[in-house]
Design a protein around this motif. Structure first.
Motif, mmCIF file in Angstrom:
data_model
loop_
_atom_site.group_PDB
_atom_site.id
_atom_site.type_symbol
_atom_site.label_atom_id
_atom_site.label_comp_id
_atom_site.label_asym_id
_atom_site.label_seq_id
_atom_site.Cartn_x
_atom_site.Cartn_y
_atom_site.Cartn_z
ATOM 1 N N GLN A 130 -16.709 16.096 -0.380
ATOM 2 C CA GLN A 130 -16.494 15.623 -2.176
ATOM 3 C C GLN A 130 -15.026 16.914 -2.008
ATOM 4 O OE1 GLN A 130 -17.252 13.507 -3.564
ATOM 5 N NE2 GLN A 130 -18.746 12.671 -2.441
ATOM 6 N N THR A 131 -14.018 16.287 -2.719
ATOM 7 C CA THR A 131 -12.935 17.270 -3.050
ATOM 8 C C THR A 131 -12.602 17.135 -3.696
ATOM 9 O OG1 THR A 131 -11.432 15.750 -2.716
ATOM 10 C CG2 THR A 131 -12.534 17.007 -0.685
ATOM 11 N N LEU A 132 -12.154 18.332 -4.547
ATOM 12 C CA LEU A 132 -10.897 19.016 -5.270
ATOM 13 C C LEU A 132 -9.417 18.577 -5.566
ATOM 14 C CD1 LEU A 132 -10.728 19.837 -8.694
ATOM 15 C CD2 LEU A 132 -11.135 21.647 -8.639
ATOM 16 N N GLU A 133 -8.652 17.803 -6.319
ATOM 17 C CA GLU A 133 -7.503 18.409 -5.502
ATOM 18 C C GLU A 133 -6.775 18.245 -6.721
ATOM 19 O OE1 GLU A 133 -3.972 14.804 -4.157
ATOM 20 O OE2 GLU A 133 -6.151 13.973 -3.666
ATOM 21 N N ILE A 134 -5.078 19.237 -6.820
ATOM 22 C CA ILE A 134 -4.963 19.666 -7.286
ATOM 23 C C ILE A 134 -3.439 19.815 -7.389
ATOM 24 C CG2 ILE A 134 -3.961 21.961 -8.063
ATOM 25 C CD1 ILE A 134 -6.710 23.223 -7.467
ATOM 26 N N PRO A 135 -2.952 18.548 -7.972
ATOM 27 C CA PRO A 135 -1.517 18.086 -7.913
ATOM 28 C C PRO A 135 -0.702 19.626 -8.536
ATOM 29 C CG PRO A 135 -2.650 17.531 -9.245
ATOM 30 C CD PRO A 135 -3.338 18.323 -8.882
ATOM 31 N N ILE A 136 0.598 19.477 -6.890
ATOM 32 C CA ILE A 136 1.723 20.704 -7.261
ATOM 33 C C ILE A 136 2.708 19.748 -7.934
ATOM 34 C CG2 ILE A 136 2.546 23.209 -5.908
ATOM 35 C CD1 ILE A 136 -0.648 23.106 -6.828
ATOM 36 N N LEU A 137 2.877 18.961 -6.765
ATOM 37 C CA LEU A 137 4.595 18.436 -7.216
ATOM 38 C C LEU A 137 4.045 17.344 -6.905
ATOM 39 C CD1 LEU A 137 6.100 19.821 -3.705
ATOM 40 C CD2 LEU A 137 6.780 20.622 -6.666
ATOM 41 N N ASP A 138 5.443 16.023 -8.407
ATOM 42 C CA ASP A 138 5.434 15.112 -8.664
ATOM 43 C C ASP A 138 5.312 14.188 -7.108
ATOM 44 O OD1 ASP A 138 5.281 12.869 -9.937
ATOM 45 O OD2 ASP A 138 7.671 13.307 -10.225
ATOM 46 N N GLU A 139 4.744 13.749 -6.824
ATOM 47 C CA GLU A 139 4.317 12.040 -5.826
ATOM 48 C C GLU A 139 5.644 11.652 -5.950
ATOM 49 O OE1 GLU A 139 1.142 9.497 -6.323
ATOM 50 O OE2 GLU A 139 -0.825 11.705 -5.782
ATOM 51 N N SER A 140 6.600 10.432 -7.224
ATOM 52 C CA SER A 140 7.994 10.513 -6.834
ATOM 53 C C SER A 140 8.367 11.611 -5.841
ATOM 54 C CB SER A 140 8.255 10.357 -8.257
ATOM 55 O OG SER A 140 8.189 10.882 -8.870
ATOM 56 N N SER A 141 8.386 12.333 -6.381
ATOM 57 C CA SER A 141 9.990 13.642 -5.757
ATOM 58 C C SER A 141 9.724 13.583 -4.283
ATOM 59 C CB SER A 141 10.084 14.849 -6.411
ATOM 60 O OG SER A 141 8.838 15.361 -6.655
ATOM 61 N N VAL A 142 8.106 13.494 -3.664
ATOM 62 C CA VAL A 142 7.910 14.242 -2.567
ATOM 63 C C VAL A 142 7.562 12.640 -1.324
ATOM 64 C CG1 VAL A 142 7.449 15.871 -3.039
ATOM 65 C CG2 VAL A 142 5.829 15.014 -3.028
ATOM 66 N N ALA A 143 7.722 11.831 -2.546
ATOM 67 C CA ALA A 143 6.986 10.633 -1.039
ATOM 68 C C ALA A 143 7.235 10.612 -0.098
ATOM 69 C CB ALA A 143 7.069 9.367 -2.701
ATOM 70 N N ILE A 144 6.934 10.257 0.870
ATOM 71 C CA ILE A 144 7.483 9.880 2.289
ATOM 72 C C ILE A 144 7.581 8.633 2.746
ATOM 73 C CG2 ILE A 144 8.060 10.115 4.667
ATOM 74 C CD1 ILE A 144 7.025 13.694 4.157
ATOM 75 N N LYS A 145 9.004 7.934 2.333
ATOM 76 C CA LYS A 145 8.832 6.298 2.313
ATOM 77 C C LYS A 145 8.760 5.302 3.631
ATOM 78 C CE LYS A 145 10.489 5.886 -1.936
ATOM 79 N NZ LYS A 145 11.806 5.199 -3.293
ATOM 80 N N LYS A 146 8.031 5.124 4.175
ATOM 81 C CA LYS A 146 7.626 3.872 5.513
ATOM 82 C C LYS A 146 8.238 3.310 5.520
ATOM 83 C CE LYS A 146 3.917 0.820 4.562
ATOM 84 N NZ LYS A 146 2.003 1.280 4.559
ATOM 85 N N PRO A 147 8.682 3.044 6.887
ATOM 86 C CA PRO A 147 9.431 0.980 6.643
ATOM 87 C C PRO A 147 8.630 0.352 6.157
ATOM 88 C CG PRO A 147 9.703 2.630 8.603
ATOM 89 C CD PRO A 147 8.806 3.652 8.223
ATOM 90 N N VAL A 148 9.847 -0.939 5.615
ATOM 91 C CA VAL A 148 9.066 -2.103 4.516
ATOM 92 C C VAL A 148 9.610 -3.249 5.544
ATOM 93 C CG1 VAL A 148 8.089 -0.983 3.183
ATOM 94 C CG2 VAL A 148 10.413 -2.220 3.491
ATOM 95 N N GLY A 149 10.300 -3.048 6.718
ATOM 96 C CA GLY A 149 11.157 -3.904 6.667
ATOM 97 C C GLY A 149 12.249 -3.938 7.947
ATOM 98 N N ILE A 150 13.047 -4.990 8.020
ATOM 99 C CA ILE A 150 14.099 -4.358 9.395
ATOM 100 C C ILE A 150 15.196 -5.763 8.729
ATOM 101 C CG2 ILE A 150 15.394 -5.463 11.291
ATOM 102 C CD1 ILE A 150 12.293 -4.391 12.142
ATOM 103 N N LEU A 151 16.505 -5.074 8.863
ATOM 104 C CA LEU A 151 17.492 -5.660 7.800
ATOM 105 C C LEU A 151 18.527 -6.483 9.077
ATOM 106 C CD1 LEU A 151 19.819 -6.829 5.744
ATOM 107 C CD2 LEU A 151 20.552 -4.249 6.003
ATOM 108 N N HIS A 152 18.678 -7.592 8.912
ATOM 109 C CA HIS A 152 19.297 -7.666 10.606
ATOM 110 C C HIS A 152 20.626 -8.046 9.746
ATOM 111 C CE1 HIS A 152 15.763 -8.945 13.582
ATOM 112 N NE2 HIS A 152 15.680 -8.999 11.918
ATOM 113 N N VAL A 153 21.762 -7.419 11.016
ATOM 114 C CA VAL A 153 23.051 -7.673 10.529
ATOM 115 C C VAL A 153 24.242 -7.575 11.202
ATOM 116 C CG1 VAL A 153 25.054 -6.398 9.433
ATOM 117 C CG2 VAL A 153 22.889 -5.255 8.700
ATOM 118 N N ASN A 154 25.011 -9.187 10.882
ATOM 119 C CA ASN A 154 25.406 -9.457 11.847
ATOM 120 C C ASN A 154 27.071 -9.406 11.385
ATOM 121 O OD1 ASN A 154 26.971 -11.369 13.929
ATOM 122 N ND2 ASN A 154 26.620 -12.844 13.186
#
Length: 508
Positions: A242-266
């Protein structure tokens, strides 16, 4: 009789003082002085266990357990900042306790609950030792042992009907072993987004409680009951896992977005480009990249002396946020000497694309992204590209795309078939974190080289170190799952300046 007693008392006082002074002077002058022995100094290693226990009734944790470090500097920091920490912590306690007190008002004829005094005292906690644990994740894990024998002033008043009941907490002692985790580590100050706290063992809490001036903890059986109740309640809330989580930074400002797809460009072709060379031609090529992507831009081949080049070259770009990312297309004129001249550019927001749909764009090239450009601008030509956004299989439902069975939908907009984009296509992401005990024969400037399916990628070079920390991520496009593939990793070293010494390979 009274007169005789007074006379004898005065006589005894007059005779006793001279007699005592005479005897004391005689003893001081004629008595022999005793010889004082010098103290015996012995190494602590020669002392027995009983002597050690008398000298060190409590051996520090950093002595008993070598992996714990001594942190006198931290205890000095707590001592100097404790008056300010006391005020800040008490404000938090008041704000957190107020809603809890409010729930009991009106019940059991309770009219009000408030703190008369709230202070943690003048004695700060003592950190007996701290150790840092190594993990493979982007986090910093620390374990401490904390003792606190404080002198707090905590007085709580409970108003029941017309009676005021005063509860005072005295002689508070706490022993706890918390684990503090800073995660995830991010490139934004203070470099971690959350503080996660958990207890590695049940805490020991000892205190006295005065109610209406009497210590109720002296009641037989009550002390042990309170101790076990506190340990049980705290363990249910914060005992690991069990843990107590204390947020320090806003999640939206530090969120590391993972890849969601591939753009094929011709990149199909360009038409009516500007004449930049002296002979009335240009040597065009196209650079393409996605906003928010730190990877190098991809380039087409150079078409020599051609104002209407045909490329038909295909590229794949990793997409992390199709709602905000934009495809940047920049057309340049290649020059053998000096910088390359910019022929034009254009932007394509990915949000205009639908999953699995192939769409052709014919775009007018612009000088820059200035939307207020004059209508009488000089034509810079056009560029034609085909774009297809293919989300990964686990994210395909998020973007409303079909999963299988595609056919042509309408003119200019195609649905990609299974033959064009395989169902197993995806992305292999590899993070090179660090290396240890690497050593070259002539120099130590290590870098790592990854080889996968013939494609090579390398980390940056770390100067003069045997313990390099890269923490670099590399991505490989996949057309099918790598079920029987191997990743080859080499750690190399190269002299930074000019030298006839070859590259070295400390490890593979």
């Amino acid at each position: 009789m009274g007169l005789v007693s007074s006379f004898l008392g005065i006589l005894g006082f007059a005779v006793g003082i001279p007699l005592g002074l005479f005897v004391g002077f005689f003893l001081f002058v004629y008595s022999e002085t005793k010889h004082v022995k010098d103290p015996v100094v012995r190494p602590i290693s020669e002392l027995g266990p009983n002597a050690l226990q008398e000298l060190l009734p409590e051996i520090p944790l950093w002595v008993k357990t070598p992996d714990y470090e001594r942190v006198d500097w931290l205890n000095k920091f707590l001592l100097d900042t404790w008056p300010f920490l006391d005020t800040a912590i008490c404000k938090i306690i008041r704000s957190r306790a107020q809603p809890i007190f409010f729930e009991y008002i009106g019940k059991y004829q309770i009219k009000a609950i408030e703190f008369d005094k709230l202070s943690l005292g003048t004695l700060p906690p003592t950190v007996c030792g701290i150790k840092v644990l190594e993990t493979n994740g982007k986090e910093l894990v620390m374990e401490q042992v904390i003792k606190w024998a404080g002198n707090p002033e905590i007085v709580l008043s409970v108003y029941v009907a017309s009676l005021k009941i005063t509860v005072q907490l005295v002689d508070l002692q706490i022993f706890a072993a918390p684990r503090v985790t800073l995660r995830p580590l991010v490139p934004t100050f203070p470099c971690f987004a959350n503080i996660v706290v958990s207890l590695m063992e049940k805490p020991h809490v000892d205190f006295g409680m005065n109610v209406l001036g009497g210590d109720i903890m002296s009641i037989p059986g009550l002390y042990r009951f309170v101790q076990e109740t506190i340990k049980k309640q705290v363990a249910n809330l914060y005992l690991w896992p069990q843990t107590l989580e204390i947020p320090i930074l806003d999640e939206s400002s530090v969120a590391i977005k993972k890849p969601v797809g591939i753009l094929h460009v011709n990149v199909v072709r360009a038409q009516k480009l500007l004449k930049m060379d002296l002979l009335g031609t240009s040597d065009p090529y196209v650079k393409l990249s996605l906003t928010g992507d730190k990877l190098p831009a991809k380039k087409t081949t150079v078409k020599r002396k051609n104002l209407n080049p045909e490329w038909n070259e295909k590229f794949k770009l990793v997409v992390k946020d199709p709602q905000s990312q934009v495809l940047q297309l920049q057309v340049y004129d290649w020059d053998k000497v000096g910088g390359h001249d910019k022929l034009g550019m254009q932007l394509v927001p990915l949000k205009v694309l639908k999953a699995y749909e192939n769409k052709e764009f014919t775009l007018d090239l612009l000088k820059d992204t200035n939307l207020n450009e004059t209508p009488r601008k000089k034509p810079r030509g056009k560029i034609v590209v085909d774009l297809t956004f293919v989300p990964f299989k686990e994210d395909s439902s998020k973007f409303g795309g079909p999963s299988e069975g595609y056919s042509r939908k309408e003119s200019g907009i195609d649905i990609v078939s299974d033959d064009e984009v395989q169902e197993g296509a995806g992305l292999l992401s590899i993070v090179i974190q660090e290396a240890e005990e690497v050593e070259g024969d002539h120099h130590n400037n290590p870098f790592a080289v990854l080889t996968f399916r013939g494609e090579k990628k390398r980390t940056k070079m770390m100067k003069k170190t045997r313990h390099p920390r890269w923490n670099e991520e590399f991505q490989f496009m996949l057309e099918e799952p790598p079920q029987h593939e191997k990743i080859h990793i080499e750690v190399m070293s190269k002299r930074k300046n000019f030298s006839f010494l070859p590259k070295e390979k400390p490890a593979t």
